[in-house]
Design a protein around this motif. Sequence first.
Motif, mmCIF file in Angstrom:
data_model
loop_
_atom_site.group_PDB
_atom_site.id
_atom_site.type_symbol
_atom_site.label_atom_id
_atom_site.label_comp_id
_atom_site.label_asym_id
_atom_site.label_seq_id
_atom_site.Cartn_x
_atom_site.Cartn_y
_atom_site.Cartn_z
ATOM 1 N N ALA A 37 43.668 57.675 53.374
ATOM 2 C CA ALA A 37 45.048 57.426 52.852
ATOM 3 C C ALA A 37 45.494 55.930 53.356
ATOM 4 C CB ALA A 37 45.947 58.361 53.316
ATOM 5 N N SER A 54 51.739 60.129 48.618
ATOM 6 C CA SER A 54 50.944 59.405 49.338
ATOM 7 C C SER A 54 49.931 58.752 48.394
ATOM 8 C CB SER A 54 50.261 60.368 50.306
ATOM 9 O OG SER A 54 49.835 61.342 49.806
ATOM 10 N N GLY A 167 44.710 74.359 50.276
ATOM 11 C CA GLY A 167 43.633 74.534 51.379
ATOM 12 C C GLY A 167 44.165 73.507 52.731
ATOM 13 N N GLY A 169 46.534 69.569 52.288
ATOM 14 C CA GLY A 169 47.319 68.585 51.627
ATOM 15 C C GLY A 169 46.309 67.384 50.761
ATOM 16 N N SER A 170 45.816 66.642 51.900
ATOM 17 C CA SER A 170 45.045 65.691 51.598
ATOM 18 C C SER A 170 43.790 65.879 50.621
ATOM 19 C CB SER A 170 44.496 64.969 52.840
ATOM 20 O OG SER A 170 43.748 65.757 53.334
ATOM 21 N N ARG A 173 43.809 65.055 46.869
ATOM 22 C CA ARG A 173 43.525 63.814 46.588
ATOM 23 C C ARG A 173 41.923 63.597 46.263
ATOM 24 N NH1 ARG A 173 47.056 61.823 51.020
ATOM 25 N NH2 ARG A 173 45.026 61.462 52.046
ATOM 26 N N ASP A 317 43.747 56.697 60.692
ATOM 27 C CA ASP A 317 44.209 58.053 60.390
ATOM 28 C C ASP A 317 45.042 58.629 61.980
ATOM 29 O OD1 ASP A 317 44.242 58.776 58.008
ATOM 30 O OD2 ASP A 317 42.488 59.562 57.873
ATOM 31 N N ALA A 318 45.054 59.729 61.926
ATOM 32 C CA ALA A 318 45.837 60.350 63.234
ATOM 33 C C ALA A 318 44.562 60.405 64.379
ATOM 34 C CB ALA A 318 46.431 61.549 63.073
HETATM 35 C C1 DP6 Z 1 47.166 61.455 58.375
HETATM 36 O O1 DP6 Z 1 45.983 66.919 54.724
HETATM 37 O O2 DP6 Z 1 44.692 67.065 57.052
HETATM 38 O O3 DP6 Z 1 45.466 61.889 57.155
HETATM 39 O O4 DP6 Z 1 47.880 69.615 54.765
HETATM 40 O O5 DP6 Z 1 48.033 70.257 57.122
HETATM 41 O O6 DP6 Z 1 45.596 70.150 56.157
HETATM 42 P P1 DP6 Z 1 47.193 69.594 56.075
HETATM 43 O O7 DP6 Z 1 46.841 68.179 56.616
HETATM 44 P P2 DP6 Z 1 45.950 67.001 56.091
HETATM 45 O O8 DP6 Z 1 46.928 65.628 56.682
HETATM 46 C C2 DP6 Z 1 46.120 64.430 56.481
HETATM 47 C C3 DP6 Z 1 47.235 63.430 57.223
HETATM 48 C C4 DP6 Z 1 46.545 62.188 57.298
HETATM 49 C C5 DP6 Z 1 47.564 61.088 56.191
HETATM 50 C C6 DP6 Z 1 46.931 61.435 54.760
HETATM 51 O O9 DP6 Z 1 45.616 61.803 54.598
HETATM 52 O O10 DP6 Z 1 47.637 61.128 53.915
#
Ligand code: DP6
Length: 363
Positions: A37, A54, A167, A169-170, A173, A317-318
């Motif tokens: 992202a 995003s 499943g 969010g990311s 994509r 990322d995180a």
């Molecule tokens: C910081 O998609 O892993 O990578 O929906 O709870 O499975 P859930 O979370 P996830 O969150 C990704 C957060 C990120 C930023 C991004 O990928 O946009």
Amino acid sequence: MAKSKWTEFTQNAVGTEQLKSAGSEFKSGWKAPSNIAIVKYWGKKDGQIPQNPSLSFSLNGCYTQTQLEVKYSPKGFSLTINPEGKEFAPRIEQFLRNVEPLFPFLANVEAKVTTVNSFPHSVGIASSASGFASLALCLCHIEEQIKGNLGFGSPFLRKASYVARLGSGSASRSVFGGWQEWGYLPELPNSTNEYALSLSPIVDPKFFEMRDAILVVSSSPKVLSSTQGHVLMANHPFADARYAEARINLNAILKALRKGDLKRFFDIAESEAMTLHGLIMSSKNQPILLKPQSLQIIELIKAFRTEKGINIGFTIDAGPNIHLLYTSDVAPIVEAFVNEQLKPLCENQKVIFDSCGKGPELV
Ligand code: DP6
């Protein structure tokens, strides 16, 4: 979850009787990429609805390959998962139960999932994105097989993205190659919180030359999972300002992607990365995810950029690992810099060289 979309995707849903009459046993296998992202999804509402839109690009070498087999069973739903996928078993099982209204045939099947990552999951690359995208593609493909349909057009990918989002969010994509956006943005036609859009038709060709050197500062298990991180935004004092800023950044980055403006692109990418970590650090009692080496790497990247006068940048990322982004025209000097100056700061000198990829493949 918007009811209209749920209705769109449950229309003509395939049940047990159709499964039985079409042949009782089906299988599908897909490879789906991880994505990185640039404008970050951080904060969500019920039903996996993002608080802000995003934007990302799909990787080439970091992917998950999943095979799903389903066989009619009068005893109801059961699931087996290969040893490598065992760690994700509870999340996969929950997901398959959640999506039963979309795929009613799941109520009476023995399901077998075999899932393998091309990258070690401990290096902090999003395996939930590639994992759920590949599983969603398998489910949608099996549904099409039962219906007797061939081909994977836009409605197929839209549904796969919608299912993948449920499943993770990311993962919505990761159903597309190249560049993609997920989440409603008033200025972007067809954007929606329900599924991702491919941005590839509007992106300047130079952005398809994007490389990502993943600098693995630490491969220890994540201190804060993304799912826990989204929850932190619920009571965050800066939440509203952040969601507004993400929309501004998304509009600005779309302009940069259209115009081929690398400089502006990297400015926004870095600001998004530091904002994500700023939000984490300013959440209540949260750990600092960046390591001293992460900061050293950032400083070295900035100094190298100034010295050479080239357009490169980073995102994060995180976690503590830094993604160094650059285009293929400057790859030789950037990769020499990585090998000489950045590699020694990485855990066991670990760097994964990846690039913008073409998206999922049927296997
Ligand atoms: C910081 O998609 O892993 O990578 O929906 O709870 O499975 P859930 O979370 P996830 O969150 C990704 C957060 C990120 C930023 C991004 O990928 O946009």
